[in-house]
Design a protein around this motif. Sequence first.
Motif, PDB file in Angstrom:
ATOM      1  N   LEU A  50      14.363  41.456  37.065  1.00 42.61           N
ATOM      2  CA  LEU A  50      15.700  40.869  37.119  1.00 42.61           C
ATOM      3  C   LEU A  50      15.799  39.894  38.285  1.00 42.61           C
ATOM      4  N   ALA A  51      16.683  38.931  38.153  1.00 39.68           N
ATOM      5  CA  ALA A  51      16.910  37.968  39.227  1.00 39.68           C
ATOM      6  C   ALA A  51      17.650  38.627  40.392  1.00 39.68           C
ATOM      7  N   SER A  52      18.562  39.531  40.075  1.00 36.04           N
ATOM      8  CA  SER A  52      19.341  40.223  41.104  1.00 36.04           C
ATOM      9  C   SER A  52      19.209  41.725  40.897  1.00 36.04           C
ATOM     10  N   GLN A  53      19.024  42.446  42.012  1.00 38.18           N
ATOM     11  CA  GLN A  53      18.941  43.887  41.950  1.00 38.18           C
ATOM     12  C   GLN A  53      20.173  44.555  42.563  1.00 38.18           C
ATOM     13  N   ASP A  59      24.478  44.583  38.879  1.00 41.08           N
ATOM     14  CA  ASP A  59      23.576  43.905  37.949  1.00 41.08           C
ATOM     15  C   ASP A  59      22.605  44.889  37.298  1.00 41.08           C
ATOM     16  N   LEU A  60      22.138  45.868  38.064  1.00 38.50           N
ATOM     17  CA  LEU A  60      21.267  46.904  37.503  1.00 38.50           C
ATOM     18  C   LEU A  60      22.014  47.700  36.436  1.00 38.50           C
ATOM     19  N   MET A  74      14.424  52.503  35.172  1.00 37.66           N
ATOM     20  CA  MET A  74      14.370  51.633  36.342  1.00 37.66           C
ATOM     21  C   MET A  74      13.199  52.090  37.203  1.00 37.66           C
ATOM     22  N   LEU A  75      12.432  51.121  37.687  1.00 38.41           N
ATOM     23  CA  LEU A  75      11.234  51.419  38.464  1.00 38.41           C
ATOM     24  C   LEU A  75      11.349  50.895  39.883  1.00 38.41           C
ATOM     25  N   ASN A  76      10.473  51.395  40.731  1.00 38.02           N
ATOM     26  CA  ASN A  76      10.308  50.889  42.077  1.00 38.02           C
ATOM     27  C   ASN A  76       9.044  50.033  42.071  1.00 38.02           C
ATOM     28  N   GLY A  77       9.083  48.880  42.677  1.00 43.11           N
ATOM     29  CA  GLY A  77       7.902  48.029  42.722  1.00 43.11           C
ATOM     30  C   GLY A  77       8.202  46.640  42.199  1.00 43.11           C
ATOM     31  N   GLU A  78       7.185  45.966  41.696  1.00 36.93           N
ATOM     32  CA  GLU A  78       7.365  44.580  41.282  1.00 36.93           C
ATOM     33  C   GLU A  78       8.069  44.425  39.945  1.00 36.93           C
TER      34      GLU A  78
END
Length: 166
Positions: free
Chosen positions: A76-79, A83-84, A102-106
């Motif tokens: 996503l462009a914004s976290q 937005d999430l 939803m993940l942590n990382g790239e």
Amino acid sequence: MPGTKLDEIDRMILAELQADGRMTNVELAKRVGISAPPCLRRVRTLEEQGFIQGYHADVDARELGFEVQVFAMVGLASQAETDLSAFENRCKGWPLVRECHMLNGEVDFILKCVAPDLRTFQRFLTEELTSAENVASVKTSLVIRGAKDEPGVPFDVLEERLAQRA
């Protein structure tokens, strides 16, 4: 530790229902070693407390004509939290998206998608997913075959951890 507020009978009930949610209460009671009325009361309590979130059939997607399974990694462009949440809500409205995490990382989200054919998935990808608000990138991986698909949690691991703490 999660799971410690349940006694051994409750955990056995959960393990049995996870393996076969269609068994009768009488059969369940027999398997966990108690009579049927208290077993039913325990099941209702486990449902009310949220340990049991529902019952469903494990259907074969391919047998029903859903030949394509894809994992889509979405950036996503914004976290920002709003937005999430907006993206999560949008996923709930897409029938081809069967799971959204939803993940942590790239990668911000991974979606498990099913479709009857590649054309249907491609249409979803180009017309809905990649064009959705705030979606910056999408990478997809087509599933060739699955080797394991176990629902729920490994109760033997939970029991082992509880035994170590006792």
